[in-house]
Design an enzyme around this catalytic site. Structure first.
Site, PDB file in Angstrom:
ATOM      1  N   HIS A 185       0.831  -1.217   0.000  1.00  0.00           N
ATOM      2  CA  HIS A 185       0.000   0.000   0.000  1.00  0.00           C
ATOM      3  C   HIS A 185       0.861   1.261   0.000  1.00  0.00           C
ATOM      4  O   HIS A 185       0.353   2.339  -0.296  1.00  0.00           O
ATOM      5  CB  HIS A 185      -1.054  -0.023   1.113  1.00  0.00           C
ATOM      6  CG  HIS A 185      -0.586   0.301   2.503  1.00  0.00           C
ATOM      7  ND1 HIS A 185      -0.311  -0.657   3.435  1.00  0.00           N
ATOM      8  CD2 HIS A 185      -0.370   1.486   3.111  1.00  0.00           C
ATOM      9  CE1 HIS A 185       0.058  -0.075   4.571  1.00  0.00           C
ATOM     10  NE2 HIS A 185       0.028   1.219   4.397  1.00  0.00           N
ATOM     11  N   SER A 195       4.003   2.576   8.200  1.00  0.00           N
ATOM     12  CA  SER A 195       3.716   1.503   7.250  1.00  0.00           C
ATOM     13  C   SER A 195       4.975   1.115   6.495  1.00  0.00           C
ATOM     14  O   SER A 195       5.674   1.983   5.970  1.00  0.00           O
ATOM     15  CB  SER A 195       2.663   1.951   6.240  1.00  0.00           C
ATOM     16  OG  SER A 195       1.412   1.923   6.842  1.00  0.00           O
ATOM     17  N   ASP A 219       1.278  -7.587   2.287  1.00  0.00           N
ATOM     18  CA  ASP A 219       1.404  -6.151   2.060  1.00  0.00           C
ATOM     19  C   ASP A 219       2.878  -5.730   1.920  1.00  0.00           C
ATOM     20  O   ASP A 219       3.439  -5.081   2.792  1.00  0.00           O
ATOM     21  CB  ASP A 219       0.729  -5.408   3.218  1.00  0.00           C
ATOM     22  CG  ASP A 219       0.333  -3.997   2.836  1.00  0.00           C
ATOM     23  OD1 ASP A 219       0.859  -3.497   1.825  1.00  0.00           O
ATOM     24  OD2 ASP A 219      -0.487  -3.387   3.538  1.00  0.00           O
TER      25      ASP A 219
HETATM   26  N1  ARG Z   1      -4.655   0.837   7.204  1.00  0.00           N
HETATM   27  C1  ARG Z   1      -3.352   0.725   6.623  1.00  0.00           C
HETATM   28  C2  ARG Z   1      -2.526   1.953   6.919  1.00  0.00           C
HETATM   29  O1  ARG Z   1      -3.014   3.030   7.046  1.00  0.00           O
HETATM   30  C3  ARG Z   1      -3.438   0.569   5.158  1.00  0.00           C
HETATM   31  C4  ARG Z   1      -3.857  -0.757   4.753  1.00  0.00           C
HETATM   32  C5  ARG Z   1      -3.994  -0.835   3.279  1.00  0.00           C
HETATM   33  N2  ARG Z   1      -4.750  -2.001   2.935  1.00  0.00           N
HETATM   34  C6  ARG Z   1      -6.038  -1.973   2.587  1.00  0.00           C
HETATM   35  N3  ARG Z   1      -6.646  -3.095   2.460  1.00  0.00           N
HETATM   36  N4  ARG Z   1      -6.676  -0.874   2.406  1.00  0.00           N
HETATM   37  O2  ARG Z   1      -1.315   1.875   6.974  1.00  0.00           O
END
Ligand code: ARG
Length: 718
Positions: free
Chosen positions: A92, A653, A228
């Protein structure tokens, strides 16, 4: 009497404690203070193995990802895993880069991308990768220039001047970039010196079906089964200094890279994460919290309207799906976060926690230096005076400015109005050329029919729900000329505006006229929205100096109250370390969550009716044949994800999860909804960090993608 005094003491030293076990995004140069606790939790290295200016150490393998122009607002973190500048981050995090390189013919979002040799790697203009050279507490130097008689404005100016002086000195005769960051609401200051690389190339990414497996339904949730990750490489000039993309550039030779551990994890194992958390608000007061909760609610409601439309549009064509993929991801991530954060704040009674801290603070302030006495009333008045504008600003920003795209794009072209008025042909031509280039970027990811639907729906939604007092002027035109028919207005805008399509835009730029621009519906809307947005933002800032002063004194007071304890400043995009352990949790009564998930769960979640839960055939085959290589745990399972009690937030992240020996065991990629209040108040028993297990990543690179070149490049410890 004595008893009461004792009780009061315990209130001050227990209840106001802002740091508890496992909470903390610690500053690397001060790790000595945490060392004993780190050892207790299982850490086997020394603070100098993490941060040292004299030798290669873990910090040299940590990459802050940013954009040229604002390289210090790190949007994600990466970690170097080879002597040739190869680094890992989340899928992501690489998503917009992968999307930029994707077309209907080469759909890397859908199919993944693997460079089997360096000359296949794809450059990403504008992306920066910073690595920390050194950091230093410069509070004494900065505070020496400040005094209590200064107004907040004078104080800020003095801070800016001395910060610049300190940073300039640190950069002298180097290719480094330095700045002074403010900590604890302007009570402490740290100098950060980075080297910022500008040639970052895409090396590998799994298909979105794996890299984004679970989509929105699983986002911010445990248990998770998402691969991810994506892979990039830093390039430098032949002499090793930072340089923009060039064929002559060579792979970075890092001072340190992380070995990758395929040994796996057990519950209770030590785990630490280094990265660039963006922002937390742990010292926020109940007054600020009220504002946050209102903005969260409105953001969620407004984005729901947009998301509904985007989902339908993206399902209707591959081209639109690719065009809107990054925009959708940005919108939906904090859409769900806003909802879950309010839910967690309510269920954990964070408001009550904050009010208790404030009443304890008030009692303490009454007995201490009188300068703290007014801190909370300054804050209360500061938030109180802007309360009525919070909703309006959220509507203007979310529904009108960043909901549809044409009005803001038109506004960005409004410089042309002045040029046309001046009739300076040369300048008009030069600007038109520049706008053409901006247009080619904008229209690449834009579809007029999609825009029309979003524009009609969001304008109408704002019109029907926001306080009329704060309407932008152009709403009056829609009322009068279109009798409040937003569909008709949007249709007319899209059929008449010179901004509606790239063809029209370019044709207009060949022969731009003032009249056409002034009468353009998108331009009129853009100017009107920006005007109102600026007006409201200005009103909200009227009392901001007093508010900031109150917050600064409040945090200063909390630091005094907690003297002797190691407190940790709020996240601010500077590099931090959090340490803890692999830990399960119990989200609610009767439910215990295991600390890891496996490939079996990927198969269980498969849902052919949902785009979020597609399992590629090849992955199913590997699962059926148990063709796992040597990437399994002792039970022969492929572990997909695991959880730790580390303290992270957005910006972290992609961060490395590192074991007691300094080896990479995972990539942090998310937090859990039950503790979405964590940016405001850390919840020890609930807050978990969700990580990709590196063994799942290695399995995918090796068995799914067959990219042996990348496996061979890493140092894998079995
Ligand atoms: N919630 C995660 C973050 O802000 C992003 C995850 C991305 N994956 C998804 N399925 N939207 O770091």
């Amino acid at each position: 009497m004595k008893k009461t005094a004792l009780l009061l003491c315990s209130i001050f030293f227990l209840n106001i404690s802002v740091s508890i076990a496992d909470e903390g995004m610690w500053l690397l140069s001060l790790l000595g203070k945490n060392y004993e606790e780190m050892k207790q939790k299982g850490f086997k290295l020394t603070p100098e193995d993490v941060y040292s200016v004299n030798k290669g150490c873990i910090k040299d393998a940590i990459v802050g990802l940013g954009n040229e122009g604002r390289p210090f607002r790190h949007f994600c973190t990466g970690e170097i895993v080879s002597g040739e500048g190869l680094f890992l981050t989340n899928h992501h995090c690489g998503f917009s880069m992968i999307q930029t390189h994707s077309t209907v013919e080469h759909d890397y979002l859908q199919d993944g991308f693997w460079a089997l040799a360096k000359d296949q790697e794809l450059p990403n203009e504008g992306i920066t990768a910073s690595i920390l050279i050194s950091m230093e507490d410069v509070s004494a130097q900065v505070l020496a220039k400040l005094n209590d008689a200064m107004s907040e404005k004078e104080r800020d100016e003095a801070i800016e001047a001395i910060s610049k002086e300190i940073a300039d000195k640190a950069m002298e005769n180097t290719h480094y970039t330095a700045y002074v960051a403010d900590m604890f609401n302007s009570n402490q200051f740290f100098l950060f010196v980075y080297v910022i690389y500008k040639d970052v190339r895409l090396v590998g990414a799994p298909p979105s079906s794996m890299g984004k497996y679970g989509g929105d339904p699983d986002n911010w949730m445990w248990p998770r089964h998402t691969a991810d990750f994506s892979m990039f490489r830093i390039y430098t000039a032949p002499d090793g200094s930072p340089a923009s993309f060039s064929k002559e550039n060579i792979p970075l030779k890092p001072k340190h890279f992380l070995p990758v551990s395929a040994k796996g994890i057990q519950e209770g194992d030590f785990a630490m994460i280094l990265g660039f958390p963006g922002s937390t608000n742990r010292f926020i007061t109940s007054y600020g919290l009220e504002e946050t909760m209102l903005a969260n609610k409105l953001r969620y409601d407004i984005r729901s309207v947009k998301i509904d439309i985007l989902r339908k549009e993206m399902a209707s064509s591959q081209k639109i799906r690719i065009q809107y993929a990054t925009k959708y991801a940005h919108c939906s991530n904090y859409w769900k976060y806003s909802f879950e954060q309010n839910k967690a704040l309510k269920s954990l009674n964070t408001m009550g926690v904050k009010k208790q801290i404030e009443s304890d603070f008030t009692a303490w302030a009454a007995k201490n230096d009188p300068k703290y006495k007014d801190a909370l009333s300054l804050i209360e008045n500061g938030y109180g005076s802007r309360q009525e504008y919070v909703g309006a600003r959220t509507y203007l920003y979310e529904a009108l400015l960043t909901g549809p795209e044409l009005p803001y794009f038109a506004y960005q072209c409004s410089g042309l109005i002045g040029k046309l008025e001046s009739k300076n042909q040369e300048e008009i031509k030069a600007l038109a050329e520049k706008l053409k280039v901006a247009g080619s970027e904008f229209y690449k990811d834009y579809n007029p029919q999609t825009e029309q639907k979003i524009l009609a729906a969001l304008f109408e939604y704002a019109y029907n729900t926001m306080d009329k007092k704060f309407y932008p002027d152009f709403f009056a035109t829609i009322e009068k000329k279109y009798k409040g028919d937003f569909q008709k207005y949007a249709q007319e805008l899209l059929s008449k505006s010179v901004f509606a399509t790239e063809e029209k835009f370019n044709a207009f730029l060949e022969k731009p006229t003032l009249k056409a621009l002034q009468n353009d519906l998108a331009m009129q809307a853009g100017i009107s929205i920006i005007g109102k947005y600026r007006e409201i933002s200005g009103l909200m800032r009227e009392n901001i100096d007093n508010l900031y002063k109150g917050e600064r004194l409040f945090v200063d007071g909390l630091l005094q109250i907690n003297k002797g304890k190691v407190l940790c400043p709020d996240a601010n995009s500077t590099i931090r370390l959090t340490y803890g352990n692999v830990r399960q949790y119990a989200p609610r009564d009767g439910v215990d969550y295991h600390f890891y998930t496996t490939l079996k769960g990927v198969m269980e979640k498969e849902d052919t009716t949902s785009t979020d839960f597609i399992v590629p055939q090849k992955l199913k085959d590997l699962y059926q044949q148990k063709d796992y290589g040597n990437y399994t745990n002792e039970k022969g399972e492929i572990v997909t994800c695991f959880i730790t009690n580390n303290d992270i937030t957005g910006g972290n992240s992609g961060s490395p999860v590192i074991n007691a020996e300094g080896h990479l065991i995972g990539l942090a990629f998310d937090g859990n909804s039950e503790a979405m209040s964590g940016d405001i108040d850390f919840e020890e028993n609930l807050q978990r960090c969700i990580n990709l297990d590196v063994r799942y990543m290695l399995f995918i690179i090796d068995k799914y993608a067959g990219a042996k070149n990348l496996i061979n490049e890493m140092t894998i410890v079995h």
